[in-house]
Motif scaffolding. Structure first.
Motif, short mmCIF file in Angstrom:
data_model
loop_
_atom_site.label_atom_id
_atom_site.label_comp_id
_atom_site.label_asym_id
_atom_site.label_seq_id
_atom_site.Cartn_x
_atom_site.Cartn_y
_atom_site.Cartn_z
N ALA A 379 37.75 43.72 41.71
CA ALA A 379 38.26 42.49 42.32
C ALA A 379 39.75 42.61 42.65
O ALA A 379 40.21 42.18 43.71
CB ALA A 379 38.01 41.31 41.38
N TYR A 380 40.51 43.21 41.75
CA TYR A 380 41.95 43.36 41.99
C TYR A 380 42.20 44.33 43.14
O TYR A 380 43.09 44.10 43.99
CB TYR A 380 42.64 43.85 40.72
CG TYR A 380 44.14 43.96 40.84
CD1 TYR A 380 44.92 42.91 41.30
CD2 TYR A 380 44.80 45.15 40.48
CE1 TYR A 380 46.31 43.01 41.40
CE2 TYR A 380 46.17 45.26 40.58
CZ TYR A 380 46.92 44.20 41.03
OH TYR A 380 48.29 44.31 41.14
N ALA A 381 41.42 45.40 43.21
CA ALA A 381 41.57 46.36 44.31
C ALA A 381 41.29 45.69 45.64
O ALA A 381 42.00 45.92 46.64
CB ALA A 381 40.64 47.55 44.10
N LEU A 386 43.41 43.15 50.72
CA LEU A 386 43.54 41.96 51.56
C LEU A 386 45.00 41.56 51.74
O LEU A 386 45.37 40.99 52.77
CB LEU A 386 42.73 40.81 50.95
CG LEU A 386 41.21 40.95 51.08
CD1 LEU A 386 40.50 39.93 50.21
CD2 LEU A 386 40.78 40.79 52.54
N ARG A 387 45.86 41.86 50.77
CA ARG A 387 47.29 41.57 50.92
C ARG A 387 47.86 42.34 52.12
O ARG A 387 48.69 41.83 52.86
CB ARG A 387 48.04 41.96 49.64
CG ARG A 387 47.88 40.95 48.51
CD ARG A 387 48.51 41.49 47.23
NE ARG A 387 48.55 40.48 46.19
CZ ARG A 387 48.90 40.72 44.93
NH1 ARG A 387 49.25 41.95 44.57
NH2 ARG A 387 48.89 39.75 44.03
N ASP A 388 47.41 43.58 52.29
CA ASP A 388 47.86 44.35 53.44
C ASP A 388 47.38 43.72 54.74
O ASP A 388 48.10 43.69 55.74
CB ASP A 388 47.35 45.79 53.34
CG ASP A 388 47.95 46.54 52.16
OD1 ASP A 388 49.07 46.17 51.74
OD2 ASP A 388 47.31 47.48 51.66
N LYS A 404 39.73 33.73 48.03
CA LYS A 404 39.50 33.72 46.59
C LYS A 404 39.99 35.02 45.95
O LYS A 404 40.58 35.02 44.87
CB LYS A 404 38.01 33.52 46.30
CG LYS A 404 37.51 32.09 46.48
CD LYS A 404 36.06 31.97 46.06
CE LYS A 404 35.55 30.54 46.21
NZ LYS A 404 36.20 29.64 45.24
N TYR A 405 39.75 36.14 46.65
CA TYR A 405 40.21 37.42 46.12
C TYR A 405 41.73 37.52 46.13
O TYR A 405 42.34 38.12 45.23
CB TYR A 405 39.59 38.58 46.90
CG TYR A 405 38.20 38.94 46.41
CD1 TYR A 405 38.04 39.70 45.25
CD2 TYR A 405 37.06 38.53 47.08
CE1 TYR A 405 36.79 40.04 44.77
CE2 TYR A 405 35.79 38.86 46.62
CZ TYR A 405 35.66 39.62 45.46
OH TYR A 405 34.41 39.95 44.98
N LEU A 406 42.35 36.94 47.14
CA LEU A 406 43.82 36.91 47.16
C LEU A 406 44.36 36.10 45.99
O LEU A 406 45.32 36.51 45.31
CB LEU A 406 44.32 36.33 48.48
CG LEU A 406 44.28 37.25 49.70
CD1 LEU A 406 44.61 36.47 50.96
CD2 LEU A 406 45.28 38.40 49.52
#
Length: 469
Positions: A379-381, A386-388, A404-406
């Protein structure tokens, strides 16, 4: 009988060269007496039938051709006793804490002996450091060697102190619950300010009572740094394999140790290897790192956490590169996380503990440990990826799932990794925080966790609260 010569031919950096009339033993201890009566200690670094190269521990200042050289006929040994616990020694093993002289039960050669591979017991017991990013995601196992890769200016010393202060073997992990826990702390090339910080913390928290501290300062001779880790590990072997302690050995900073090897190699005019370091540096480091482990039929164990600062934060530099080949993983200190105020700033994605699977699971820590760790990683990966993407298209262009993942990635850093350098979390608390975070995601996204564990630990109310927010 001691052999004495007045045949010094050359002094080069930390080395003294002398003529001899018969072979002298490699690593033999030497006393050099200057014309004004000062005694300097050293050891034979190179020997032939007619000359020797002597590595002087205290520096060569004051030594000249009139100085006398005495060969003592023995190698460097460490005075060993259980009473060393609570003591502070310099980088050559002499007390600097104002306490009494060491009355040894025995003296052992500091080079040590390799553990017979047949006698090695596979590391499989969990060591609790109280740091969630290590215990939950990169678990340290008894008998393992797990380095910390950092860079200049990062708080690796704070993390080292936190681990030294908090590390313990849970009672359920001990066979019979009889073995005690001890810490060997070897500091190489640190500043006086860092040394004062270390000692203040050890004394304030009471960690010194179960520790042996070796201090080699930046203004001490570089050649002494080649002794410090060997003295520390010899002490660790005595406490572990003869007195039954579980010993955690923290060595900082291995970069300073390797710089000392390079300095000595240059003085010997050796052909340099990568970036000027000796070609034998891999073998030298392996001699230190491989002294960690467990022995069949022996209660004690030696676990190593070497700490090194990567020059220019370059993980391909020879020191971290060779260390990574020898050891069983690495903990990465991230400058970006540090700049955000995350303490400790451990980046779990490139970090790795190769023995983690053998140290966790049902009957060891908790049955859900492996599943929670795998799902947190995944999930963190995804949140990091997604931040990129957000930097390119903006957050509004992402789906509800992606958002949600962000949010998960942000909370993972703020709640799981972030805990400060004074918070001690047991493994139960670490995994409970992990479940709180995983409950942010829909159940169908938890594809790395057993369904029975989801039913037992998933917090439905947490998902509703996140939705409401």
């Amino acid at each position: 009988m001691q052999k004495e010569y007045k045949t010094i031919t050359e002094i080069s950096g930390p080395l003294v060269f002398a003529e001899v009339d018969e072979p002298v033993g490699y690593n033999e201890i030497v006393e050099i007496e200057t014309p004004d009566g000062q005694i300097r200690r050293g050891q034979v670094l190179e020997t032939t039938s007619d000359h020797v190269a002597i590595q002087v521990f205290e520096g060569t200042g004051g030594i000249d051709r009139e100085s006398s050289v005495r060969f003592l006929g023995e190698t460097m040994k460490m005075k060993l006793t259980e009473d060393l616990l609570g003591r502070v020694l310099d980088g050559s093993g002499q007390p600097i804490d104002g306490g009494p002289e060491i009355e040894p039960d025995k003296r052992e050669d500091i080079v040590g002996e390799a553990i017979n591979p047949y006698s090695r017991e596979y590391p499989a017991e969990f060591i609790q450091t109280g740091v969630s990013a290590i215990d939950g995601m990169n678990t340290l196992v008894r008998g393992q060697k797990l380095p910390i890769f950092s860079s200049s200016g990062q708080p690796h010393n704070d993390l080292a102190l936190q681990i030294a202060r908090q590390a313990t073997v849970p009672e359920e992990e001990q066979e019979g619950g009889e073995s005690e826990f001890a810490v060997i702390f070897g500091a190489m090339g640190i500043t006086a300010e860092e040394a004062n910080e270390f000692m203040d913390d050890f004394e304030r928290t009471g960690a010194l009572e179960r520790s042996v501290v070796f201090m080699n300062l930046a203004d001490d001779p570089a050649t002494e740094r080649t002794l410090t880790p060997r003295l520390a590990l010899t002490t660790a072997e005595y406490l572990a394999f003869e007195k039954g302690y579980h010993v955690l050995t923290i060595l900082t900073d291995m970069t300073n140790y390797c710089e000392a090897l390079r300095e000595i190699g240059a003085a010997r005019e050796e052909v340099p290897g990568r970036r000027g370091y000796p070609g034998y540096m891999y073998t030298d480091l392996a001699q230190l790192y491989e002294r960690a482990g467990r022995i069949k039929g022996v209660d004690g164990s030696i676990t190593q956490i070497p700490i090194l600062t990567m020059p220019s934060d370059d993980i391909t530099h020879p020191i971290p590169d060779l260390t990574g080949y020898i050891t069983e993983g690495q903990i990465i200190i991230d400058p970006d996380l540090n700049s955000q105020g995350i303490q400790p700033p451990i980046n779990v994605l490139p970090s790795l503990s190769r023995l983690m699977d053998d140290g966790i699971g049902e009957g060891l820590t908790r049955a859900d440990h492996a599943d929670v760790s795998d799902q947190l990683y995944a999930a963190y990966a995804e949140g990091e990826d997604l931040r990129d993407l957000v930097n390119i298209v903006g957050r509004e262009a992402l789906s509800e799932r992606d958002n949600k993942y962000l949010d998960f990635a942000d909370r993972f850093e703020a709640e799981f990794v972030q805990q400060g350098f004074t918070t001690d979390r047991d493994i139960e608390e670490t995994l409970e925080i992990g479940w709180d975070l995983l409950s942010m995601l829909p159940k169908e996204e938890l594809n790395r966790v057993d369904e029975d564990l989801i039913e037992e630990h998933y917090r439905e109310e947490t998902e509703e609260q996140v939705t409401a927010d």
